[in-house]
Design a protein around this motif. Structure first.
Motif, PDB file in Angstrom:
ATOM      1  N   GLY A 143     -10.294 -58.653   6.683  1.00 43.07           N
ATOM      2  CA  GLY A 143      -9.681 -58.449   7.990  1.00 43.07           C
ATOM      3  C   GLY A 143      -8.576 -57.429   8.035  1.00 43.07           C
ATOM      4  O   GLY A 143      -8.061 -57.113   9.108  1.00 43.07           O
ATOM      5  N   LEU A 144      -8.188 -56.875   6.879  1.00 39.17           N
ATOM      6  CA  LEU A 144      -7.135 -55.859   6.847  1.00 39.17           C
ATOM      7  C   LEU A 144      -7.794 -54.479   6.838  1.00 39.17           C
ATOM      8  O   LEU A 144      -7.688 -53.700   5.889  1.00 39.17           O
ATOM      9  CB  LEU A 144      -6.236 -56.061   5.624  1.00 39.17           C
ATOM     10  CG  LEU A 144      -5.448 -57.377   5.637  1.00 39.17           C
ATOM     11  CD1 LEU A 144      -4.826 -57.652   4.276  1.00 39.17           C
ATOM     12  CD2 LEU A 144      -4.364 -57.351   6.718  1.00 39.17           C
ATOM     13  N   GLN A 145      -8.510 -54.184   7.947  1.00 40.55           N
ATOM     14  CA  GLN A 145      -9.325 -52.973   7.968  1.00 40.55           C
ATOM     15  C   GLN A 145      -8.488 -51.704   7.939  1.00 40.55           C
ATOM     16  O   GLN A 145      -8.936 -50.671   7.430  1.00 40.55           O
ATOM     17  CB  GLN A 145     -10.274 -52.976   9.171  1.00 40.55           C
ATOM     18  CG  GLN A 145      -9.635 -52.825  10.536  1.00 40.55           C
ATOM     19  CD  GLN A 145      -9.244 -54.165  11.134  1.00 40.55           C
ATOM     20  OE1 GLN A 145      -9.115 -55.159  10.430  1.00 40.55           O
ATOM     21  NE2 GLN A 145      -9.059 -54.193  12.445  1.00 40.55           N
ATOM     22  N   LYS A 146      -7.267 -51.744   8.469  1.00 39.76           N
ATOM     23  CA  LYS A 146      -6.421 -50.546   8.417  1.00 39.76           C
ATOM     24  C   LYS A 146      -5.976 -50.272   6.981  1.00 39.76           C
ATOM     25  O   LYS A 146      -5.889 -49.109   6.569  1.00 39.76           O
ATOM     26  CB  LYS A 146      -5.204 -50.720   9.327  1.00 39.76           C
ATOM     27  CG  LYS A 146      -5.543 -50.895  10.801  1.00 39.76           C
ATOM     28  CD  LYS A 146      -6.241 -49.673  11.366  1.00 39.76           C
ATOM     29  CE  LYS A 146      -6.508 -49.856  12.870  1.00 39.76           C
ATOM     30  NZ  LYS A 146      -7.163 -48.678  13.475  1.00 39.76           N
ATOM     31  N   GLN A 147      -5.698 -51.319   6.228  1.00 37.48           N
ATOM     32  CA  GLN A 147      -5.382 -51.131   4.818  1.00 37.48           C
ATOM     33  C   GLN A 147      -6.610 -50.612   4.071  1.00 37.48           C
ATOM     34  O   GLN A 147      -6.500 -49.765   3.183  1.00 37.48           O
ATOM     35  CB  GLN A 147      -4.902 -52.444   4.192  1.00 37.48           C
ATOM     36  CG  GLN A 147      -4.426 -52.320   2.760  1.00 37.48           C
ATOM     37  CD  GLN A 147      -3.224 -51.400   2.639  1.00 37.48           C
ATOM     38  OE1 GLN A 147      -2.420 -51.302   3.553  1.00 37.48           O
ATOM     39  NE2 GLN A 147      -3.107 -50.715   1.508  1.00 37.48           N
ATOM     40  N   GLY A 148      -7.781 -51.121   4.446  1.00 34.86           N
ATOM     41  CA  GLY A 148      -9.010 -50.612   3.859  1.00 34.86           C
ATOM     42  C   GLY A 148      -9.190 -49.133   4.140  1.00 34.86           C
ATOM     43  O   GLY A 148      -9.575 -48.352   3.254  1.00 34.86           O
ATOM     44  N   LYS A 149      -8.895 -48.713   5.385  1.00 37.95           N
ATOM     45  CA  LYS A 149      -8.977 -47.293   5.733  1.00 37.95           C
ATOM     46  C   LYS A 149      -8.026 -46.455   4.894  1.00 37.95           C
ATOM     47  O   LYS A 149      -8.377 -45.375   4.407  1.00 37.95           O
ATOM     48  CB  LYS A 149      -8.630 -47.091   7.215  1.00 37.95           C
ATOM     49  CG  LYS A 149      -9.759 -47.296   8.190  1.00 37.95           C
ATOM     50  CD  LYS A 149      -9.328 -46.992   9.611  1.00 37.95           C
ATOM     51  CE  LYS A 149      -8.864 -45.546   9.781  1.00 37.95           C
ATOM     52  NZ  LYS A 149      -8.523 -45.218  11.176  1.00 37.95           N
ATOM     53  N   ASN A 150      -6.807 -46.941   4.726  1.00 36.64           N
ATOM     54  CA  ASN A 150      -5.800 -46.223   3.953  1.00 36.64           C
ATOM     55  C   ASN A 150      -6.249 -46.068   2.502  1.00 36.64           C
ATOM     56  O   ASN A 150      -6.190 -44.973   1.926  1.00 36.64           O
ATOM     57  CB  ASN A 150      -4.464 -46.964   4.031  1.00 36.64           C
ATOM     58  CG  ASN A 150      -3.280 -46.092   3.664  1.00 36.64           C
ATOM     59  OD1 ASN A 150      -3.418 -44.899   3.409  1.00 36.64           O
ATOM     60  ND2 ASN A 150      -2.100 -46.678   3.622  1.00 36.64           N
ATOM     61  N   ASN A 151      -6.714 -47.172   1.908  1.00 38.82           N
ATOM     62  CA  ASN A 151      -7.185 -47.112   0.524  1.00 38.82           C
ATOM     63  C   ASN A 151      -8.401 -46.208   0.383  1.00 38.82           C
ATOM     64  O   ASN A 151      -8.524 -45.463  -0.598  1.00 38.82           O
ATOM     65  CB  ASN A 151      -7.532 -48.515   0.025  1.00 38.82           C
ATOM     66  CG  ASN A 151      -6.309 -49.294  -0.430  1.00 38.82           C
ATOM     67  OD1 ASN A 151      -5.260 -49.213   0.191  1.00 38.82           O
ATOM     68  ND2 ASN A 151      -6.434 -50.043  -1.497  1.00 38.82           N
ATOM     69  N   PHE A 152      -9.297 -46.266   1.374  1.00 35.72           N
ATOM     70  CA  PHE A 152     -10.480 -45.413   1.317  1.00 35.72           C
ATOM     71  C   PHE A 152     -10.082 -43.938   1.313  1.00 35.72           C
ATOM     72  O   PHE A 152     -10.623 -43.141   0.544  1.00 35.72           O
ATOM     73  CB  PHE A 152     -11.407 -45.689   2.502  1.00 35.72           C
ATOM     74  CG  PHE A 152     -12.565 -44.727   2.584  1.00 35.72           C
ATOM     75  CD1 PHE A 152     -13.721 -44.974   1.878  1.00 35.72           C
ATOM     76  CD2 PHE A 152     -12.466 -43.563   3.337  1.00 35.72           C
ATOM     77  CE1 PHE A 152     -14.778 -44.067   1.925  1.00 35.72           C
ATOM     78  CE2 PHE A 152     -13.515 -42.653   3.392  1.00 35.72           C
ATOM     79  CZ  PHE A 152     -14.680 -42.915   2.682  1.00 35.72           C
ATOM     80  N   TYR A 153      -9.142 -43.570   2.180  1.00 31.66           N
ATOM     81  CA  TYR A 153      -8.745 -42.161   2.253  1.00 31.66           C
ATOM     82  C   TYR A 153      -8.109 -41.707   0.945  1.00 31.66           C
ATOM     83  O   TYR A 153      -8.350 -40.581   0.487  1.00 31.66           O
ATOM     84  CB  TYR A 153      -7.780 -41.956   3.428  1.00 31.66           C
ATOM     85  CG  TYR A 153      -7.569 -40.500   3.763  1.00 31.66           C
ATOM     86  CD1 TYR A 153      -8.603 -39.743   4.289  1.00 31.66           C
ATOM     87  CD2 TYR A 153      -6.347 -39.875   3.536  1.00 31.66           C
ATOM     88  CE1 TYR A 153      -8.429 -38.399   4.594  1.00 31.66           C
ATOM     89  CE2 TYR A 153      -6.161 -38.532   3.833  1.00 31.66           C
ATOM     90  CZ  TYR A 153      -7.208 -37.802   4.367  1.00 31.66           C
ATOM     91  OH  TYR A 153      -7.039 -36.477   4.652  1.00 31.66           O
ATOM     92  N   ARG A 154      -7.323 -42.583   0.327  1.00 31.34           N
ATOM     93  CA  ARG A 154      -6.760 -42.251  -0.977  1.00 31.34           C
ATOM     94  C   ARG A 154      -7.866 -42.083  -2.015  1.00 31.34           C
ATOM     95  O   ARG A 154      -7.811 -41.187  -2.860  1.00 31.34           O
ATOM     96  CB  ARG A 154      -5.782 -43.345  -1.410  1.00 31.34           C
ATOM     97  CG  ARG A 154      -4.477 -43.347  -0.615  1.00 31.34           C
ATOM     98  CD  ARG A 154      -3.685 -44.626  -0.851  1.00 31.34           C
ATOM     99  NE  ARG A 154      -2.393 -44.601  -0.168  1.00 31.34           N
ATOM    100  CZ  ARG A 154      -1.657 -45.664   0.074  1.00 31.34           C
ATOM    101  NH1 ARG A 154      -2.090 -46.877  -0.318  1.00 31.34           N
ATOM    102  NH2 ARG A 154      -0.498 -45.558   0.689  1.00 31.34           N
ATOM    103  N   ASP A 155      -8.879 -42.955  -1.952  1.00 32.81           N
ATOM    104  CA  ASP A 155     -10.011 -42.833  -2.872  1.00 32.81           C
ATOM    105  C   ASP A 155     -10.745 -41.509  -2.661  1.00 32.81           C
ATOM    106  O   ASP A 155     -11.171 -40.864  -3.633  1.00 32.81           O
ATOM    107  CB  ASP A 155     -10.992 -43.992  -2.671  1.00 32.81           C
ATOM    108  CG  ASP A 155     -10.431 -45.330  -3.133  1.00 32.81           C
ATOM    109  OD1 ASP A 155      -9.425 -45.334  -3.877  1.00 32.81           O
ATOM    110  OD2 ASP A 155     -10.992 -46.376  -2.742  1.00 32.81           O
ATOM    111  N   LEU A 156     -10.896 -41.105  -1.399  1.00 30.88           N
ATOM    112  CA  LEU A 156     -11.564 -39.840  -1.099  1.00 30.88           C
ATOM    113  C   LEU A 156     -10.785 -38.668  -1.676  1.00 30.88           C
ATOM    114  O   LEU A 156     -11.358 -37.770  -2.315  1.00 30.88           O
ATOM    115  CB  LEU A 156     -11.734 -39.676   0.414  1.00 30.88           C
ATOM    116  CG  LEU A 156     -12.262 -38.315   0.901  1.00 30.88           C
ATOM    117  CD1 LEU A 156     -13.641 -38.034   0.329  1.00 30.88           C
ATOM    118  CD2 LEU A 156     -12.297 -38.260   2.428  1.00 30.88           C
TER     119      LEU A 156
END
Length: 617
Positions: free
Chosen positions: A300-313
């Motif tokens: 449910g912490l999709q904004k944190q998921g977005k942040n982590n994804f962008y760092r991974d990218l």
């Protein structure tokens, strides 16, 4: 930019940081309150309210960010604060996070607020958290009355059956269980059937996350069994089996099964987490290899998921050299789709102009994607990550892709130095397009994929989704072999559709005409016509009619619509029906067994004796 005296600017920096953290704390308080309320709704079997709660919680983050932005603009004229003060704001914010229990999420909230106020030229680590600052490693709530992230149980003292019963009852669900002793015996039998008889090692223990995971009509217990050097993950879904009675539905003991229930095609869980990073670390141990970004999103912490994804990218781009290319497959009428072969995602940009027969707008398409984001996806619709102002190095973009973007979506791109900035993009997990899978698969692959396709559309019906464009190219096959829908520009609520039979042709000319001889309103659907574009291949037709002959009958579609209009939500199981205890052990559910007999059988399993242990030996 306004310039302030040094002392005043320092005070303003602290006040702004404090205001932003208060905004985050308010958001996370609401986030946890929703998970707590989910338990009450689950106990009451109020499924429609649970759906509404999950949908509203997704929207609440952006509401809190906008609320914080307005406050900063009204109180501090935030857009005109100078660079030095913005840097001080970040430093003060870091100081405020020293003993915070959700520092990574608070950093993301800070970024969300800043990105609403500042120009993208400020999107660097001097002003926002491009890199995390506060470590979450070993973070745990040390308050005496705090609930630990997980509880450890030691079956050696009381035996495995009693331990498993205590694990379940410790969640203190209000409704009673129909027969918890029976269900626990089913768990133990399943463990032995899966792994055979085993000896309890000196360190034999069971770890269970302290909060239940709520989604759809189930509550999941998530944990792991430690025995010697072996670690076995598990998930136990709890369901209502009769009015006011609960049961353990099954036990999932394989990593692949957990990956599916935590997959990108499911809606987010409602789970109460005091220290979310600790939950994510635990889940990482039971699903090794699953990116933290996806785990944060699934809880449910999709904004944190977005942040982590962008760092991974960004990290992946710095350690790779391949080029972004136009995605393989049939080009769509609405999106330009591209991918980086070494990175398992696709990037989708809405075109500026949509050729016939598409009749839509950019806003309508964005509304459809938002609908899917907030809807119960039942494991059949891919989640999307939505970004603005994404800068990609031009040196990594294939020339053909650049020409495609300039031709199809010029308003969505701009050049900035050695980067191409994409103003708006959706990012999804990459899958094999179903049409390509069918073209390249053997007969077993084709049969599996066609059965999955029919199951997927039928489950979407149950979720009140009419896919609209049901061509195979709009569905993908995941690495677990599941068929998932990913093209949303034509979806509608099934309850908004008029399910119709094709009227009898009046003449032979009517039947031969390329155009329908009957009137068609905007939301009319004609299931009988779907065979025209779905059954062209003889092999596909054979397996489609074997598994889903009712697919083209309007009665099937109308039945699901009628159930939805009555407010009835069907049961849905994100695992094979054969693993459900009622199907795996039917005799136990057909005739209730004496509780003592069940307990004795479970105890025999736990200590390695009994007929199954003999068979394993």
């Amino acid at each position: 930019m306004k310039h302030f005296p040094k002392l005043l600017s320092s005070q303003i920096g602290f006040d702004v940081a404090q205001t932003m953290l208060e905004g985050f704390n308010g958001h996370y308080s609401n986030f946890r309150a929703a998970a707590v309320h989910a338990k009450t709704l689950f106990e009451a079997a109020d499924w429609l309210a649970l759906q509404t709660l999950a949908r509203d919680r997704i929207a609440s983050y952006d509401d809190r960010v906008d609320e914080c932005v307005r406050l900063l603009e009204d109180e501090y004229d935030a857009e005109n604060i100078d660079d030095e003060v913005w840097q001080q704001i970040k430093l003060h914010y870091i100081g405020l996070l020293t003993n915070h229990l959700q520092p990574e999420c608070a950093e993301t909230f800070f970024n969300s607020v800043c990105c609403k106020i500042l120009h993208r030229s400020y999107f660097n680590n001097d002003f926002i958290f491009v890199r995390p600052v506060i470590s979450t490693e070993y973070l745990e709530n040390e308050e005496p009355a705090a609930k630990p992230t997980y509880r450890a149980y030691y079956p050696g003292k009381d035996g495995l059956p009693a331990t498993l019963e205590r694990i379940v009852t410790n969640f203190q669900l209000e409704p009673p269980f129909e027969d918890l002793t029976r269900d626990v015996a089913c768990i133990i039998d399943t463990i032995h059937d899966t792994f055979g008889a085993f000896s309890e090692a000196f360190n034999f223990q069971v770890h269970v996350l302290s909060s239940l995971f709520f989604r759809n009509k189930a509550a999941y217990i998530i944990g792991r069994i430690i025995n010697g050097e072996v670690m076995v993950p598990f998930a136990v879904p709890i369901r209502h089996v009769k009015p006011g009675l609960l049961a353990l539905d099954t036990v999932l003991l394989k990593r692949e099964q957990l990956l599916i229930i935590f997959s990108f095609s499911h809606s987010y869980f409602l789970v109460d987490m005091d220290v979310p990073s600790a939950y994510v670390d635990f889940l990482g141990t039971v699903m090794p290899g699953k990116p933290k970004a996806e785990i944060y999103t699934s809880v449910g912490l999709q904004k944190q998921g977005k942040n982590n994804f962008y760092r991974d990218l960004l990290k992946h781009l710095s350690h790779s050299s391949d080029h972004f290319i136009v995605a393989p497959g049939i080009k769509g009428l609405v999106m330009v789709v591209f991918t980086l072969p070494s990175f398992p995602y696709v990037f989708k940009i809405i075109k500026d102009v949509f050729p016939p027969p598409k009749d839509t707008t950019r806003q309508k398409i964005q509304d459809k994607y938002l609908l899917v984001k907030r809807h119960d996806r039942l494991g059949r619709m891919a989640d999307t990550l939505e970004y603005s102002s994404v800068a990609l190095p031009l040196s990594r973009l294939d020339e053909m892709l650049v020409r495609e973007l300039e031709k199809e979506a010029p308003s969505m791109i701009e050049y900035e130095g050695d980067c191409l900035v994409i103003k708006h993009v959706y990012i999804e997990r990459r899958m094999v397009p179903l049409n390509m899978f069918l073209q390249n698969g053997n007969e077993a692959d084709i049969e599996h994929a066609i059965k999955e396709y029919g199951d997927a559309v039928k489950e979407l019906m149950q979720a009140n989704i009419f896919p609209g464009d049901m061509l195979y190219k709009n569905f993908g096959v995941t690495r677990h072999g599941r068929v998932v829908f990913y093209d949303y520009d034509e979806i509608e609520y099934l309850t908004d559709c008029n399910v119709r039979h094709v009227p009898q042709a009046r003449t032979e000319e009517d039947e031969m005409s390329a155009e329908p001889w009957y009137s068609v309103a905007p939301n009319d659907i004609f299931p009988e016509t779907y065979s025209t574009f779905l059954l062209g291949d003889p092999t596909v037709r054979q397996y489609f009619m074997r598994h889903h002959a009712d697919f083209f009958d309007p009665k099937l579609w109308q039945k699901h619509k009628d159930l939805l209009l009555k407010g009835e939500l069907p049961d849905f199981f994100p695992y094979d029906g054969g693993v459900r205890f009622c199907n795996r052990f039917p005799a136990r559910f057909a005739a209730p067994r004496d509780a003592d007999t069940v307990q004795d059988a479970a105890s025999a399993r736990a200590d390695g004796s009994g007929p199954d242990a003999a068979r394993a030996a």
